[in-house]
Write an enzyme that holds these catalytic residues in place. Structure first.
Site, mmCIF file in Angstrom:
data_model
loop_
_atom_site.group_PDB
_atom_site.id
_atom_site.type_symbol
_atom_site.label_atom_id
_atom_site.label_comp_id
_atom_site.label_asym_id
_atom_site.label_seq_id
_atom_site.Cartn_x
_atom_site.Cartn_y
_atom_site.Cartn_z
ATOM 1 N N ARG A 120 -83.885 -14.815 -63.316
ATOM 2 C CA ARG A 120 -83.946 -15.894 -62.307
ATOM 3 C C ARG A 120 -82.850 -15.806 -61.254
ATOM 4 N NH1 ARG A 120 -84.754 -18.666 -66.982
ATOM 5 N NH2 ARG A 120 -86.956 -19.031 -67.426
ATOM 6 N N LYS A 142 -84.400 -12.262 -46.366
ATOM 7 C CA LYS A 142 -85.802 -12.006 -46.721
ATOM 8 C C LYS A 142 -85.830 -10.764 -47.609
ATOM 9 C CE LYS A 142 -88.452 -13.951 -42.876
ATOM 10 N NZ LYS A 142 -89.423 -13.660 -41.790
ATOM 11 N N GLU A 184 -84.931 -3.039 -32.399
ATOM 12 C CA GLU A 184 -84.539 -4.383 -32.845
ATOM 13 C C GLU A 184 -83.298 -4.861 -32.077
ATOM 14 O OE1 GLU A 184 -86.411 -6.178 -34.871
ATOM 15 O OE2 GLU A 184 -87.499 -4.783 -36.170
ATOM 16 N N LYS A 226 -78.634 -12.709 -35.123
ATOM 17 C CA LYS A 226 -79.501 -12.962 -36.279
ATOM 18 C C LYS A 226 -78.888 -14.046 -37.167
ATOM 19 C CE LYS A 226 -82.592 -11.406 -39.711
ATOM 20 N NZ LYS A 226 -83.384 -10.356 -40.325
ATOM 21 N N GLU A 236 -87.710 -20.073 -41.747
ATOM 22 C CA GLU A 236 -88.693 -19.920 -40.682
ATOM 23 C C GLU A 236 -89.586 -21.136 -40.505
ATOM 24 O OE1 GLU A 236 -89.874 -15.848 -40.249
ATOM 25 O OE2 GLU A 236 -91.644 -16.405 -39.083
ATOM 26 N N ARG A 240 -86.526 -19.527 -36.281
ATOM 27 C CA ARG A 240 -86.446 -18.156 -36.807
ATOM 28 C C ARG A 240 -87.591 -17.270 -36.304
ATOM 29 N NH1 ARG A 240 -84.327 -15.964 -42.707
ATOM 30 N NH2 ARG A 240 -84.750 -13.785 -42.294
ATOM 31 N N ASN A 244 -89.413 -12.672 -34.319
ATOM 32 C CA ASN A 244 -90.668 -11.916 -34.365
ATOM 33 C C ASN A 244 -91.142 -11.450 -32.992
ATOM 34 O OD1 ASN A 244 -90.771 -12.284 -37.128
ATOM 35 N ND2 ASN A 244 -91.969 -14.168 -36.967
ATOM 36 N N HIS A 247 -93.345 -8.445 -32.580
ATOM 37 C CA HIS A 247 -93.856 -8.103 -33.904
ATOM 38 C C HIS A 247 -95.337 -8.446 -34.097
ATOM 39 C CE1 HIS A 247 -89.674 -7.384 -34.733
ATOM 40 N NE2 HIS A 247 -89.896 -7.076 -35.977
ATOM 41 N N HIS A 251 -97.135 -5.467 -35.503
ATOM 42 C CA HIS A 251 -97.772 -5.398 -36.836
ATOM 43 C C HIS A 251 -99.186 -4.854 -36.742
ATOM 44 C CE1 HIS A 251 -94.921 -8.540 -38.807
ATOM 45 N NE2 HIS A 251 -94.466 -7.303 -38.922
ATOM 46 N N HIS A 263 -91.344 1.330 -37.900
ATOM 47 C CA HIS A 263 -91.410 -0.091 -37.553
ATOM 48 C C HIS A 263 -90.876 -0.352 -36.142
ATOM 49 C CE1 HIS A 263 -91.252 -4.403 -38.098
ATOM 50 N NE2 HIS A 263 -89.962 -4.401 -37.805
HETATM 51 N N1 LIG Z 1 -85.943 -8.122 -44.944
HETATM 52 C C1 LIG Z 1 -86.066 -8.123 -43.644
HETATM 53 O O1 LIG Z 1 -85.736 -9.098 -42.965
HETATM 54 C C2 LIG Z 1 -86.593 -6.909 -42.972
HETATM 55 C C3 LIG Z 1 -86.509 -6.784 -41.587
HETATM 56 C C4 LIG Z 1 -86.957 -5.608 -40.995
HETATM 57 C C5 LIG Z 1 -87.463 -4.584 -41.778
HETATM 58 N N2 LIG Z 1 -87.541 -4.735 -43.139
HETATM 59 C C6 LIG Z 1 -88.059 -3.648 -43.993
HETATM 60 O O2 LIG Z 1 -87.209 -2.537 -43.850
HETATM 61 C C7 LIG Z 1 -87.929 -1.353 -44.134
HETATM 62 C C8 LIG Z 1 -87.597 -0.314 -43.106
HETATM 63 O O3 LIG Z 1 -86.220 -0.029 -43.192
HETATM 64 P P1 LIG Z 1 -85.594 1.290 -42.552
HETATM 65 O O4 LIG Z 1 -86.078 1.442 -41.166
HETATM 66 O O5 LIG Z 1 -84.135 1.223 -42.806
HETATM 67 O O6 LIG Z 1 -86.299 2.467 -43.369
HETATM 68 P P2 LIG Z 1 -85.944 3.237 -44.736
HETATM 69 O O7 LIG Z 1 -85.210 2.387 -45.673
HETATM 70 O O8 LIG Z 1 -87.201 3.858 -45.194
HETATM 71 O O9 LIG Z 1 -84.956 4.388 -44.215
HETATM 72 C C9 LIG Z 1 -85.445 5.337 -43.303
HETATM 73 C C10 LIG Z 1 -85.121 6.766 -43.754
HETATM 74 O O10 LIG Z 1 -83.728 7.027 -43.516
HETATM 75 C C11 LIG Z 1 -83.128 7.551 -44.698
HETATM 76 N N3 LIG Z 1 -81.721 7.175 -44.642
HETATM 77 C C12 LIG Z 1 -81.186 5.944 -44.844
HETATM 78 N N4 LIG Z 1 -79.879 5.941 -44.546
HETATM 79 C C13 LIG Z 1 -79.568 7.196 -44.157
HETATM 80 C C14 LIG Z 1 -78.382 7.817 -43.695
HETATM 81 N N5 LIG Z 1 -77.249 7.130 -43.548
HETATM 82 N N6 LIG Z 1 -78.431 9.139 -43.392
HETATM 83 C C15 LIG Z 1 -79.583 9.837 -43.503
HETATM 84 N N7 LIG Z 1 -80.747 9.303 -43.891
HETATM 85 C C16 LIG Z 1 -80.732 7.992 -44.212
HETATM 86 C C17 LIG Z 1 -83.934 6.939 -45.805
HETATM 87 O O11 LIG Z 1 -83.781 7.690 -47.006
HETATM 88 C C18 LIG Z 1 -85.338 7.021 -45.236
HETATM 89 O O12 LIG Z 1 -85.872 8.288 -45.396
HETATM 90 C C19 LIG Z 1 -89.379 -1.761 -44.186
HETATM 91 O O13 LIG Z 1 -89.803 -1.800 -45.539
HETATM 92 C C20 LIG Z 1 -89.400 -3.156 -43.591
HETATM 93 O O14 LIG Z 1 -90.438 -3.955 -44.123
HETATM 94 C C21 LIG Z 1 -87.111 -5.865 -43.725
HETATM 95 ZN ZN LIG Z 2 -88.628 -5.913 -37.220
#
Ligand SMILES: NC(=O)c1ccc[n+]([C@@H]2O[C@H](COP(=O)([O-])OP(=O)(O)OC[C@H]3O[C@@H](n4cnc5c(N)ncnc54)[C@H](O)[C@@H]3O)[C@@H](O)[C@H]2O)c1
Ligand SMILES: [Zn+2]
Length: 360
Positions: A120, A142, A184, A226, A236, A240, A244, A247, A251, A263
């Protein structure tokens, strides 16, 4: 070192920028966590930066267990959340043991979700390693995983105890991943800060060459915006939603591309269309979509549907947005700029305008 505070009453926490991975252990020591700690990461990040992180945590007296999740969005699912629970249970973790998310947004979302649900809720810390994770996913609470029927369909609002960022890790990040995060960053300028939007235009070279002071500034300013928005509206209920911007169409593009497009790239295109829609709706003058498009393009990001592997039909895109809308039980809310630095959340837009823009 720079600190940005996320103010959420007893769930408030600090984002610390410029903490070397070597000091991570010492910083986490101050939080009064249990001795056992699970470092959740993927094989690539572990190989590049893992040793420094583990050494620093161990030097601070933590008993560190590494949990490795394969690299990729497809592993952000319940099976891998379960694999984390199993590792924690097998190793006798309790309610005070902490999880550290060491990676990009995929690792952050998955680890945060595991932390929110294991017994939990156990404490967790974010150590983001991509630009996108630093400016967006690690901040705001999130967390979640994907379901075969939809992205981020299972999740929880769950705040970390701290976010630690060592900007030097960005040196190993592939260029396209960095640029995806820049989408972003540009978003924050459009929704909240015209001077920041200008700064991004004037300091492109320094940003792209990862000049430390400039990089620190853009990440800090993004986190401040943010943090401010999330502090006012954690779940949200209203404000908040401005995060988006770009987005809604973004999306629909990600869905059309079966999530093979990054993304930030989809959001980049989405921001251009949303800005054009704002102009057609009479909310802003033509200069706004022009400026947005120009800045997006100058960072090597795509600006229209021709960047997709397969050009989706207008109806297909509209239908996907419609599905998002059903979840809300009304017309799709768009985030539209009135000017650079200010957006409105509105249902007052015409379908015909958007269809024409998408067909163009
Ligand atoms: N929680 C939220 O508010 C929120 C907001 C936006 C996106 N997201 C989520 O985030 C995810 C996307 O995140 P992302 O763009 O970081 O992608 P990711 O986590 O897949 O990382 C992208 C790539 O970079 C590599 N990598 C990471 N750090 C590195 C470094 N320092 N050097 C070399 N390679 C590195 C990873 O292994 C991966 O292959 C999605 O799942 C999305 O839904 C969440
Ligand atoms: Zn985003």
């Amino acid at each position: 070192m720079h600190t940005v505070k996320v103010s959420l009453g007893d769930r408030s926490y600090d984002i610390e920028l410029g903490t070397g991975l070597d000091q991570a252990g010492a910083h986490l020591k101050e939080l009064g966590l249990g001795q056992k700690m699970a470092l959740v990461t993927n094989p690539l990040i572990k190989k590049l930066h893992g040793q420094r992180m583990v050494d620093s945590l161990k030097a601070a007296g933590f008993l560190v267990m590494s949990v490795e999740v394969p690299d990729g969005e497809q592993y952000k699912n319940l099976d891998w959340a379960n694999a984390i629970y199993t590792a924690l249970l097998t190793n006798g973790f309790d309610r005070k043991s902490a999880l550290v998310a060491f990676g990009g947004g995929v690792i952050g979302d998955l680890t945060g979700f595991a932390a929110a649900t294991f017994m939990r809720g156990v404490p967790f810390v974010q150590v983001p390693t991509t630009l996108l994770a630093m400016v967006d996913s690690s901040v705001g609470g999130k967390t979640g995983v994907n379901h075969p029927m939809g992205k981020n369909m299972i999740g929880a609002f769950y705040q970390p105890k701290k976010v630690l960022m060592d900007l030097a890790v960005l040196k190993t990040l592939p260029r396209e991943e960095f640029l995806s995060g820049m989408a972003e960053v540009i978003k924050y300028g459009v929704i909240r800060d015209a001077a920041f939007f200008d700064y991004l235009d004037k300091n492109r070279e320094e940003i792209l060459s990862l000049e430390p002071d400039v990089l620190t500034h853009i990440i800090k300013r993004s986190c401040e915006i943010k943090a401010e928005v999330v502090s006012k509206d954690e779940r949200e209920g209203g404000l908040r939603a401005i995060l988006n911007f770009g987005h809604t169409v973004g999306h629909a593009i990600e869905t059309a591309e079966n999530y093979t497009m990054r993304h930030g790239e989809a959001v980049a295109i989405g921001m251009v269309y949303a800005s054009r829609l704002a102009h057609k709706t009479g909310l802003c003058d033509a200069a706004v979509p022009e400026q947005v498009e120009k800045l997006v393009r100058s960072y090597g990001l795509p600006t229209d549907l021709s960047a997709l592997k397969r050009r989706p039909g207008v109806t297909e895109l509209m239908d996907t947005m419609q599905i998002d809308k059903k979840a809300e039980g009304g017309k799709v809310k768009f985030i539209l700029p009135k000017t650079i630095g200010e957006v409105v959340i509105t249902k007052e837009w015409e379908e015909g305008h958007l269809k024409n823009l998408l067909a163009d």
